[in-house]
Write a protein that holds these residues in place. Structure first.
Motif, PDB file in Angstrom:
ATOM      1  N   VAL A   1       0.825  -1.212   0.000  1.00  0.00           N
ATOM      2  CA  VAL A   1       0.000   0.000   0.000  1.00  0.00           C
ATOM      3  C   VAL A   1       0.858   1.261   0.000  1.00  0.00           C
ATOM      4  N   THR A   2       2.069   1.181   0.559  1.00  0.00           N
ATOM      5  CA  THR A   2       2.904   2.379   0.720  1.00  0.00           C
ATOM      6  C   THR A   2       3.201   3.105  -0.594  1.00  0.00           C
ATOM      7  N   PRO A   3       3.754   2.446  -1.636  1.00  0.00           N
ATOM      8  CA  PRO A   3       4.012   3.174  -2.880  1.00  0.00           C
ATOM      9  C   PRO A   3       2.737   3.674  -3.555  1.00  0.00           C
ATOM     10  N   VAL A   4       1.624   2.953  -3.360  1.00  0.00           N
ATOM     11  CA  VAL A   4       0.357   3.406  -3.926  1.00  0.00           C
ATOM     12  C   VAL A   4      -0.084   4.692  -3.238  1.00  0.00           C
ATOM     13  N   ARG A   5       0.038   4.738  -1.922  1.00  0.00           N
ATOM     14  CA  ARG A   5      -0.327   5.945  -1.180  1.00  0.00           C
ATOM     15  C   ARG A   5       0.547   7.120  -1.617  1.00  0.00           C
ATOM     16  N   GLU A   6       1.860   6.878  -1.765  1.00  0.00           N
ATOM     17  CA  GLU A   6       2.773   7.938  -2.201  1.00  0.00           C
ATOM     18  C   GLU A   6       2.386   8.444  -3.589  1.00  0.00           C
ATOM     19  N   ALA A   7       2.021   7.520  -4.472  1.00  0.00           N
ATOM     20  CA  ALA A   7       1.634   7.888  -5.835  1.00  0.00           C
ATOM     21  C   ALA A   7       0.374   8.748  -5.834  1.00  0.00           C
ATOM     22  N   LEU A   8      -0.600   8.361  -5.035  1.00  0.00           N
ATOM     23  CA  LEU A   8      -1.867   9.102  -5.010  1.00  0.00           C
ATOM     24  C   LEU A   8      -1.682  10.488  -4.385  1.00  0.00           C
ATOM     25  N   PHE A   9      -0.802  10.593  -3.398  1.00  0.00           N
ATOM     26  CA  PHE A   9      -0.490  11.916  -2.847  1.00  0.00           C
ATOM     27  C   PHE A   9       0.183  12.793  -3.901  1.00  0.00           C
ATOM     28  N   GLU A  10       1.053  12.180  -4.714  1.00  0.00           N
ATOM     29  CA  GLU A  10       1.709  12.923  -5.797  1.00  0.00           C
ATOM     30  C   GLU A  10       0.672  13.434  -6.796  1.00  0.00           C
ATOM     31  N   LEU A  11      -0.286  12.591  -7.141  1.00  0.00           N
ATOM     32  CA  LEU A  11      -1.316  12.983  -8.098  1.00  0.00           C
ATOM     33  C   LEU A  11      -2.260  14.020  -7.496  1.00  0.00           C
ATOM     34  N   ARG A  12      -2.431  13.973  -6.202  1.00  0.00           N
ATOM     35  CA  ARG A  12      -3.217  15.026  -5.546  1.00  0.00           C
ATOM     36  C   ARG A  12      -2.507  16.364  -5.677  1.00  0.00           C
ATOM     37  N   GLY A  13      -1.168  16.323  -5.517  1.00  0.00           N
ATOM     38  CA  GLY A  13      -0.380  17.539  -5.669  1.00  0.00           C
ATOM     39  C   GLY A  13      -0.428  18.089  -7.080  1.00  0.00           C
ATOM     40  N   GLU A  14      -0.669  17.229  -8.061  1.00  0.00           N
ATOM     41  CA  GLU A  14      -0.761  17.649  -9.454  1.00  0.00           C
ATOM     42  C   GLU A  14      -2.168  18.121  -9.824  1.00  0.00           C
ATOM     43  N   GLY A  15      -3.099  17.982  -8.893  1.00  0.00           N
ATOM     44  CA  GLY A  15      -4.456  18.441  -9.162  1.00  0.00           C
ATOM     45  C   GLY A  15      -5.330  17.439  -9.882  1.00  0.00           C
ATOM     46  N   LEU A  16      -4.866  16.196 -10.010  1.00  0.00           N
ATOM     47  CA  LEU A  16      -5.664  15.163 -10.680  1.00  0.00           C
ATOM     48  C   LEU A  16      -6.594  14.438  -9.714  1.00  0.00           C
ATOM     49  N   LEU A  17      -6.229  14.434  -8.425  1.00  0.00           N
ATOM     50  CA  LEU A  17      -7.032  13.781  -7.397  1.00  0.00           C
ATOM     51  C   LEU A  17      -7.288  14.744  -6.241  1.00  0.00           C
ATOM     52  N   ASP A  18      -8.334  14.427  -5.484  1.00  0.00           N
ATOM     53  CA  ASP A  18      -8.574  15.110  -4.218  1.00  0.00           C
ATOM     54  C   ASP A  18      -8.682  14.033  -3.144  1.00  0.00           C
ATOM     55  N   GLN A  19      -8.403  14.416  -1.917  1.00  0.00           N
ATOM     56  CA  GLN A  19      -8.518  13.476  -0.809  1.00  0.00           C
ATOM     57  C   GLN A  19      -9.606  13.965   0.130  1.00  0.00           C
ATOM     58  N   LEU A  20     -10.613  13.144   0.304  1.00  0.00           N
ATOM     59  CA  LEU A  20     -11.737  13.511   1.149  1.00  0.00           C
ATOM     60  C   LEU A  20     -11.694  12.712   2.449  1.00  0.00           C
ATOM     61  N   PRO A  21     -11.967  13.361   3.579  1.00  0.00           N
ATOM     62  CA  PRO A  21     -11.936  12.670   4.877  1.00  0.00           C
ATOM     63  C   PRO A  21     -12.826  11.429   4.883  1.00  0.00           C
ATOM     64  N   ARG A  22     -12.256  10.337   5.319  1.00  0.00           N
ATOM     65  CA  ARG A  22     -12.957   9.059   5.491  1.00  0.00           C
ATOM     66  C   ARG A  22     -13.467   8.454   4.182  1.00  0.00           C
ATOM     67  N   ARG A  23     -13.161   9.090   3.050  1.00  0.00           N
ATOM     68  CA  ARG A  23     -13.654   8.552   1.780  1.00  0.00           C
ATOM     69  C   ARG A  23     -12.515   8.220   0.814  1.00  0.00           C
ATOM     70  N   GLY A  24     -11.349   8.768   1.051  1.00  0.00           N
ATOM     71  CA  GLY A  24     -10.200   8.434   0.225  1.00  0.00           C
ATOM     72  C   GLY A  24      -9.974   9.390  -0.929  1.00  0.00           C
ATOM     73  N   PHE A  25      -9.318   8.894  -1.975  1.00  0.00           N
ATOM     74  CA  PHE A  25      -8.920   9.713  -3.115  1.00  0.00           C
ATOM     75  C   PHE A  25      -9.956   9.627  -4.237  1.00  0.00           C
ATOM     76  N   VAL A  26     -10.334  10.787  -4.755  1.00  0.00           N
ATOM     77  CA  VAL A  26     -11.328  10.853  -5.815  1.00  0.00           C
ATOM     78  C   VAL A  26     -10.742  11.579  -7.026  1.00  0.00           C
ATOM     79  N   VAL A  27     -11.106  11.127  -8.217  1.00  0.00           N
ATOM     80  CA  VAL A  27     -10.605  11.722  -9.454  1.00  0.00           C
ATOM     81  C   VAL A  27     -11.324  13.053  -9.701  1.00  0.00           C
ATOM     82  N   LEU A  28     -10.543  14.096  -9.945  1.00  0.00           N
ATOM     83  CA  LEU A  28     -11.099  15.413 -10.223  1.00  0.00           C
ATOM     84  C   LEU A  28     -11.312  15.592 -11.727  1.00  0.00           C
ATOM     85  N   PRO A  29     -12.304  16.375 -12.106  1.00  0.00           N
ATOM     86  CA  PRO A  29     -12.506  16.648 -13.534  1.00  0.00           C
ATOM     87  C   PRO A  29     -11.431  17.596 -14.055  1.00  0.00           C
ATOM     88  N   PHE A  30     -11.133  17.518 -15.344  1.00  0.00           N
ATOM     89  CA  PHE A  30     -10.263  18.520 -15.954  1.00  0.00           C
ATOM     90  C   PHE A  30     -10.881  18.963 -17.265  1.00  0.00           C
TER      91      PHE A  30
END
Length: 228
Positions: free
Chosen positions: A48-77
């Motif tokens: 899970v560790t590299p996956v979590r790091e990857a998703l945090f990276e994508l959040r920083g790029e604006g492709l994902l958002d992280q919602l409390p208790r719900r996890g990472f969600v894909v943002l529209p572009f």
């Protein structure tokens, strides 16, 4: 799209991020979809560790958002996002090509021509994955030849936002790309910085319109709506 072989290695999180980016850009992960850490880790056969790091990276790029208790969600572009990235690439890439024209060695030029020849073969064989890799190597070789590490690093960061994997699937783009690359190579061979800047800028900017049309048609990108 099947999961690739994700053998443990130092850049594993980056590989996972690249994999998820591709899924976002090809519509496998549409806007609003949640990405489960444990599910993706199991699919890729990694912890899970590299996956979590990857998703945090994508959040920083604006492709994902992280919602409390719900996890990472894909943002529209939107099409405007794609145009913004394309314009940045055109400006920075043009400057790198201009510098490369003045600094490139004969050895680097021969290597660049060899990469381009392989890219032409990959397009001809309809080998999209190989074409994406070789196209990336072609542009990276020019950026390295520019001998401007900070600018090249900035270009690398910008390119993360560009859905490179989509281009081989766009009708007419391989032929257009090959023709553009030939003009870039001619300018580099002539050691003409102005020509190289113009050829590269035009090439990178030209990809925006067909890419937008393709992604909007596929339902991956949305048209930007101005506020009334």
């Amino acid at each position: 799209m099947g999961a690739p072989d994700f053998a443990p290695r130092p850049q594993l999180a980056e590989d996972v991020a690249r994999f998820v980016r591709t899924r976002i850009f090809n519509g496998t992960y549409p806007a609003g979809e949640y990405i489960r850490l444990d599910q993706l880790a199991a699919e890729l056969g990694v912890s899970v560790t590299p996956v979590r790091e990857a998703l945090f990276e994508l959040r920083g790029e604006g492709l994902l958002d992280q919602l409390p208790r719900r996890g990472f969600v894909v943002l529209p572009f939107t099409d405007r996002d794609i145009t913004d990235v394309s314009n940045l690439q055109a400006h920075v890439g043009g400057e790198l090509a201009a510098r490369a024209a003045l600094n490139i060695t004969d050895v680097q030029l021969r290597e660049l021509v060899a990469i381009h020849d392989e890219l032409v073969e990959a397009y001809g064989a309809d080998d999209g994955n190989r074409a994406v890799r070789l196209n990336h190597e072609f542009h990276r070789a020019i950026n390295v030849a520019a001998d401007s590490p900070k600018l090249a690093q900035l270009m690398s960061q910008i390119t993360r936002y560009a859905p490179e994997s989509v281009f081989p699937t766009i009708e007419g783009w391989p032929a257009k790309s090959i023709a553009d690359h030939k003009r870039i190579l001619a300018a580099l061979k002539a050691r003409d910085g102005d020509r190289a800047r113009a050829a590269m800028s035009q090439h990178l900017a030209a990809g925006a319109a067909p890419l937008i049309e393709h992604l909007v048609k596929q339902g991956v990108a949305q048209r930007f709506q101005t506020m009334e």
